[in-house]
Scaffold this active site. Sequence first.
Site, PDB file in Angstrom:
ATOM      1  N   ARG A 130     -14.914  44.990  -6.836  1.00  0.00           N
ATOM      2  CA  ARG A 130     -13.695  44.194  -6.689  1.00  0.00           C
ATOM      3  C   ARG A 130     -12.717  44.496  -7.816  1.00  0.00           C
ATOM      4  NH1 ARG A 130     -13.650  39.021  -7.402  1.00  0.00           N
ATOM      5  NH2 ARG A 130     -11.908  38.642  -6.019  1.00  0.00           N
ATOM      6  N   LYS A 201     -26.502  39.872 -11.964  1.00  0.00           N
ATOM      7  CA  LYS A 201     -25.884  40.426 -10.765  1.00  0.00           C
ATOM      8  C   LYS A 201     -26.790  41.465 -10.109  1.00  0.00           C
ATOM      9  CE  LYS A 201     -21.628  42.412  -8.946  1.00  0.00           C
ATOM     10  NZ  LYS A 201     -20.201  42.715  -9.206  1.00  0.00           N
ATOM     11  N   ARG A 339     -18.407  28.504 -17.316  1.00  0.00           N
ATOM     12  CA  ARG A 339     -18.186  28.106 -18.694  1.00  0.00           C
ATOM     13  C   ARG A 339     -19.435  27.428 -19.251  1.00  0.00           C
ATOM     14  NH1 ARG A 339     -14.653  24.255 -19.545  1.00  0.00           N
ATOM     15  NH2 ARG A 339     -14.421  23.470 -17.439  1.00  0.00           N
TER      16      ARG A 339
END
Length: 343
Positions: A130, A201, A339
């Site tokens: 992306r 990931k 976060r």
Amino acid sequence: MDAPSKTAPPLAAQVFQKLGPGGFHSGAQLAKELGVSRNAIWKAVGGLKELGLTIHAVRNRGYRLATPTAPLSAQQIRAGLSPQLRATLRHTEVAWRLDSTNSTLFSRTDLLPGRCDVLLAEVQSAGRGRRGRAWLATPGGALSLSLGWVFATMPRDMASLGLVVGVCVLQALREHVPDVIGAQTPLQLKWPNDLLCGARKLGGILIDMRAEAGGPSYVVIGIGLNVALDEAARTQISATGTEPCDLRSLGVSPLQRNQVVTSLIQCLIRGLTVFERDGLKPFRDEWQRADALRGRAVTVTTVQDATRGVARGIDVDGALLVETAHGLVRFIAGEVSVRAAEV
């Protein structure tokens, strides 16, 4: 059908085919089987090492891959599909090296509704993630797959196609990966199109689309999955700020690569058929169950600004919902980061 090869594969590809399943192969035997000199074999092995493969060379024994892997085979991939799904495939192609499987398929203009093309490459020199990011893939260490598909008319929920593909990929991987791995960490989806195991990931999804007003829509769905990352690859990926995961660490052998591809194709074809008819709705609940962001403090960065809040899942259209101090905000695009501190 498998698309006919126009040229013989390069010698490096042929050597990779021989070494893939494992075990030592002498340079002399490889040279005899491939009809070349031992020096040519030595150079081909050097080329494979330059592509990132770890190859052991032992005097009087020969060469072997550090991690045995199954070279991609269009014939094996198709053989695992049902006759009905095989009839849907126009071409199943495996290339040794391409700039990008997505870009190659996207250049085609002759695919008809009800059929699809599948293209894989062992090596991509310009693989894309992306936002133009590069996708790192070494021979045998990853899966780089693109599937071309034509919708007769644009589905009403086309903007949510990436979410639907994510669900299809999870369905395919669950045929090979247990639902729960090690420390109770399931496979998850991160909006809009990342595949995770915990915070690491595993892969990603990239969709290119070409549509005609009131007419058919051509999409190319790109899927990249880490299969077996060595330390060098892990270090290179981690340097970009992303902690990687691979299928091998989840109990899937690199020798199962062709079976994983077969599962991906069958789940994608079935899912796209349902999506064209019914949109996002049949997939939304499963996506929500796999949502890696739900209930977590996030920052969503768009072209305009950055918004902080708590992720609250997706709406009926697939948009990300974020609860902020000023109320619920809806995002149809953006970059999401988790976060450390709660809002």
